[in-house]
Write a protein that holds these residues in place. Structure first.
Motif, mmCIF file in Angstrom:
data_model
loop_
_atom_site.group_PDB
_atom_site.id
_atom_site.type_symbol
_atom_site.label_atom_id
_atom_site.label_comp_id
_atom_site.label_asym_id
_atom_site.label_seq_id
_atom_site.Cartn_x
_atom_site.Cartn_y
_atom_site.Cartn_z
ATOM 1 N N ARG A 126 0.825 -1.201 0.000
ATOM 2 C CA ARG A 126 0.000 0.000 0.000
ATOM 3 C C ARG A 126 0.867 1.263 0.000
ATOM 4 O O ARG A 126 0.579 2.218 -0.729
ATOM 5 N N GLU A 127 1.932 1.279 0.790
ATOM 6 C CA GLU A 127 2.833 2.441 0.839
ATOM 7 C C GLU A 127 3.450 2.731 -0.523
ATOM 8 O O GLU A 127 3.504 3.879 -0.979
ATOM 9 N N ILE A 128 3.927 1.674 -1.167
ATOM 10 C CA ILE A 128 4.582 1.849 -2.465
ATOM 11 C C ILE A 128 3.582 2.286 -3.516
ATOM 12 O O ILE A 128 3.840 3.210 -4.305
ATOM 13 N N ARG A 129 2.403 1.662 -3.519
ATOM 14 C CA ARG A 129 1.400 2.006 -4.527
ATOM 15 C C ARG A 129 0.896 3.433 -4.341
ATOM 16 O O ARG A 129 0.605 4.126 -5.328
ATOM 17 N N ASP A 130 0.778 3.877 -3.100
ATOM 18 C CA ASP A 130 0.350 5.259 -2.860
ATOM 19 C C ASP A 130 1.375 6.250 -3.421
ATOM 20 O O ASP A 130 1.008 7.276 -4.014
ATOM 21 N N MET A 131 2.660 5.963 -3.231
ATOM 22 C CA MET A 131 3.708 6.833 -3.770
ATOM 23 C C MET A 131 3.664 6.835 -5.299
ATOM 24 O O MET A 131 3.746 7.901 -5.935
ATOM 25 N N VAL A 132 3.545 5.656 -5.882
ATOM 26 C CA VAL A 132 3.495 5.552 -7.344
ATOM 27 C C VAL A 132 2.282 6.284 -7.900
ATOM 28 O O VAL A 132 2.373 7.005 -8.906
ATOM 29 N N LYS A 133 1.148 6.140 -7.231
ATOM 30 C CA LYS A 133 -0.081 6.818 -7.671
ATOM 31 C C LYS A 133 0.109 8.328 -7.663
ATOM 32 O O LYS A 133 -0.288 9.028 -8.603
ATOM 33 N N GLY A 134 0.755 8.844 -6.607
ATOM 34 C CA GLY A 134 1.008 10.277 -6.523
ATOM 35 C C GLY A 134 1.952 10.760 -7.606
ATOM 36 O O GLY A 134 1.758 11.845 -8.181
ATOM 37 N N MET A 135 3.002 9.960 -7.910
ATOM 38 C CA MET A 135 3.945 10.331 -8.961
ATOM 39 C C MET A 135 3.262 10.357 -10.323
ATOM 40 O O MET A 135 3.462 11.273 -11.128
ATOM 41 N N LYS A 136 2.432 9.359 -10.588
ATOM 42 C CA LYS A 136 1.733 9.304 -11.881
ATOM 43 C C LYS A 136 0.807 10.502 -12.047
ATOM 44 O O LYS A 136 0.743 11.115 -13.126
ATOM 45 N N ALA A 137 0.092 10.853 -10.978
ATOM 46 C CA ALA A 137 -0.833 11.980 -11.057
ATOM 47 C C ALA A 137 -0.071 13.285 -11.307
ATOM 48 O O ALA A 137 -0.508 14.132 -12.096
ATOM 49 N N ALA A 138 1.088 13.433 -10.643
ATOM 50 C CA ALA A 138 1.874 14.661 -10.779
ATOM 51 C C ALA A 138 2.482 14.804 -12.167
ATOM 52 O O ALA A 138 2.716 15.914 -12.644
ATOM 53 N N LEU A 139 2.747 13.672 -12.827
ATOM 54 C CA LEU A 139 3.446 13.701 -14.109
ATOM 55 C C LEU A 139 2.532 13.435 -15.302
ATOM 56 O O LEU A 139 2.989 13.420 -16.445
ATOM 57 N N GLU A 140 1.242 13.217 -15.042
ATOM 58 C CA GLU A 140 0.322 12.821 -16.106
ATOM 59 C C GLU A 140 0.298 13.839 -17.246
ATOM 60 O O GLU A 140 0.406 13.480 -18.424
ATOM 61 N N PHE A 141 0.176 15.118 -16.924
ATOM 62 C CA PHE A 141 0.070 16.139 -17.972
ATOM 63 C C PHE A 141 1.365 16.244 -18.763
ATOM 64 O O PHE A 141 1.356 16.232 -20.003
ATOM 65 N N LEU A 142 2.512 16.346 -18.057
ATOM 66 C CA LEU A 142 3.781 16.538 -18.752
ATOM 67 C C LEU A 142 4.176 15.310 -19.568
ATOM 68 O O LEU A 142 4.715 15.442 -20.667
ATOM 69 N N SER A 143 3.924 14.129 -19.045
ATOM 70 C CA SER A 143 4.266 12.919 -19.806
ATOM 71 C C SER A 143 3.441 12.842 -21.083
ATOM 72 O O SER A 143 3.948 12.473 -22.156
ATOM 73 N N SER A 144 2.182 13.224 -21.006
ATOM 74 C CA SER A 144 1.331 13.234 -22.196
ATOM 75 C C SER A 144 1.811 14.290 -23.183
ATOM 76 O O SER A 144 1.841 14.062 -24.401
ATOM 77 N N LYS A 145 2.226 15.430 -22.664
ATOM 78 C CA LYS A 145 2.714 16.535 -23.515
ATOM 79 C C LYS A 145 3.913 16.124 -24.343
ATOM 80 O O LYS A 145 4.048 16.528 -25.505
ATOM 81 N N TYR A 146 4.802 15.305 -23.751
ATOM 82 C CA TYR A 146 6.016 14.890 -24.465
ATOM 83 C C TYR A 146 5.919 13.480 -25.048
ATOM 84 O O TYR A 146 6.924 12.899 -25.449
ATOM 85 N N GLY A 147 4.723 12.914 -25.074
ATOM 86 C CA GLY A 147 4.520 11.632 -25.724
ATOM 87 C C GLY A 147 5.131 10.475 -24.979
ATOM 88 O O GLY A 147 5.520 9.478 -25.598
ATOM 89 N N ILE A 148 5.202 10.553 -23.646
ATOM 90 C CA ILE A 148 5.794 9.504 -22.838
ATOM 91 C C ILE A 148 4.678 8.745 -22.139
ATOM 92 O O ILE A 148 3.822 9.350 -21.495
ATOM 93 N N VAL A 149 4.703 7.442 -22.253
ATOM 94 C CA VAL A 149 3.653 6.599 -21.651
ATOM 95 C C VAL A 149 4.074 6.234 -20.234
ATOM 96 O O VAL A 149 5.154 5.698 -20.005
ATOM 97 N N ILE A 150 3.208 6.508 -19.265
ATOM 98 C CA ILE A 150 3.482 6.110 -17.878
ATOM 99 C C ILE A 150 3.034 4.681 -17.650
ATOM 100 O O ILE A 150 1.898 4.350 -17.932
#
Length: 407
Positions: A383-407
């Motif tokens: 749960r700890e690891i997944r919560d961190m990963v979920k937060g990272m994905k949410a924070a990077l969702e817009f920028l990764s999409s902008k540069y064509g990077i798949v999370i």
């Protein structure tokens, strides 16, 4: 693997530079390579390296650098000399810790014994590395040069081998010549896999995951400037060939802030000398083939490091993800996400550099995401690891999409 730098961004002038903790702008008197206040009439010149004070030891290293195999390149000789002089200066005004296999209070390293205890096959050798180079897929080995520290796709394996032979014959390089390094050499069945390092620490832990083993092969005089490897990831390493100096700084809040500023500039010697004076918690480790063959150690997540190869040198290692590091990793991730939010709209940063920054963060997400899916984890760890990963994905969702990077 651990000798690499991020691709060079455009030069960026910092409007509010961070003042150095120990400024190098005011030189102190030097006598015989040591600060004059530390030189006495009865200073011993016949001490063994392990009997020397930190200043005496750094002077010894400076002498070795300017007279040994690393002196075959006058450019690298001068560059390394200035770095060692900066380290001498730093050691004269602040504590510098010299690490060895008995060190148990390091802020950057965890010493794990000998890799030989975990090896069930052949001794590591450059012969096996040549087999790896021969058996690797095209483009899988990353070659870099000493002038920029960047990966250069135009360097071929035969360029590296030819230069190695030239240096072995003690042929001086021209000032225009670059020194090469072969990094991230993958282990292949006919090569390094024959050593059978099958049970390295962390590889069988329920809450950890260790990537495939790769090797860095650097030639005498090669220098990697200060850098951090893959975000929020530790490295398990063992030294097995040649003599190399590791210069280490922990991933403290202050050091991460300073490195965030440094990262926006093209890596260069002047910046490196400033970092030696600015970063806190300096530790050094000089590894020799004679005394440290297969010394096994772990670099903690985001440890800032640079290396000076006094001779042709090899070390092997692998990236490590472990729940053990999660408290430190969370702090590093929080810093990085704040840094990305602040800097990604900067007018001095080009698109390719921004894309590489986002890709590095996404790669870090992938590693922790894989660990979070490991069945051996207890529910709380998962749960700890997944919560961190979920937060990272949410924070990077817009920028990764902008540069064509798949999370």
């Amino acid at each position: 693997m651990t000798e690499a730098h991020q691709p060079t961004p455009p030069v960026h002038s910092l409007s509010t530079p961070i003042p150095p903790i120990h400024p190098l702008s005011t030189p102190i008197p030097i006598m015989n390579g040591l600060p004059s206040s530390h030189v006495s009439a009865d200073s011993p010149n016949h001490l063994k390296p392990d009997q020397m004070s930190i200043l005496q030891f750094l002077l010894y290293l400076k002498t070795r650098w300017v007279t040994g195999p690393s002196s075959l390149s006058s450019v690298q000789q001068e560059k390394g000399k200035k770095i060692l002089e900066a380290l001498i200066h730093r050691a004269s005004v602040a504590d510098v810790q010299r690490l060895n296999s008995a060190s148990d209070e390091s802020a950057t390293c965890e010493f794990l014994g000998s890799a030989q205890d975990y090896r069930a096959g052949e001794d590591p050798s450059t012969y096996l590395l040549l087999q790896d180079i021969n058996g690797s897929e095209e483009g899988s080995i990353r070659f870099s040069d000493s002038s920029t520290g960047e990966f250069d796709p135009n360097i071929q394996w035969y360029d590296f081998v030819h230069q190695n032979w030239s240096l072995a014959r003690q042929t001086p390089l021209r000032d225009s010549d670059r020194i090469f390094a072969a990094l991230e050499i993958p282990s292949t069945p006919n090569g390094f896999n024959k050593c059978r390092y099958t049970s390295l620490p962390y590889s069988r832990a329920r809450d950890s995951m260790v990537a495939a083993l790769t090797t860095a092969w650097t030639l005498a005089g090669y220098i990697t400037l200060p850098h951090m490897d893959t975000l929020a990831t530790a490295l398990i390493l063992f030294h097995w060939f040649g003599d190399k100096l590791w210069v280490l700084f922990p991933a403290t809040e202050l050091n991460l802030k300073i490195m965030g500023e440094y990262e926006l500039n093209s890596p260069n010697l002047d910046g490196t000398l400033k970092l030696v004076g600015m970063l806190e918690g300096l530790e050094i480790m000089f590894l020799t083939e004679r005394n440290h063959h297969e010394l096994l150690f772990l670099l903690k997540p985001n440890t800032i490091h640079m290396c000076l190869s006094f001779t042709e040198s090899c070390h092997s290692g692998a990236f490590v993800h472990s729940h053990k590091f999660l408290p430190q990793v969370k702090a590093i991730v929080d810093w990085r996400l704040r840094w990305i939010k602040k800097e990604m709209d900067g007018p001095y940063i080009d698109k390719e550099f921004k894309k590489n920054i986002i890709q590095d963060a996404v790669d870090a997400i992938a590693g922790w995401d894989t660990l979070g899916k490991k069945k051996d984890l207890c529910s709380g760890q998962r749960r700890e690891i997944r919560d961190m990963v979920k937060g990272m994905k949410a924070a990077l969702e817009f920028l990764s999409s902008k540069y064509g990077i798949v999370i």
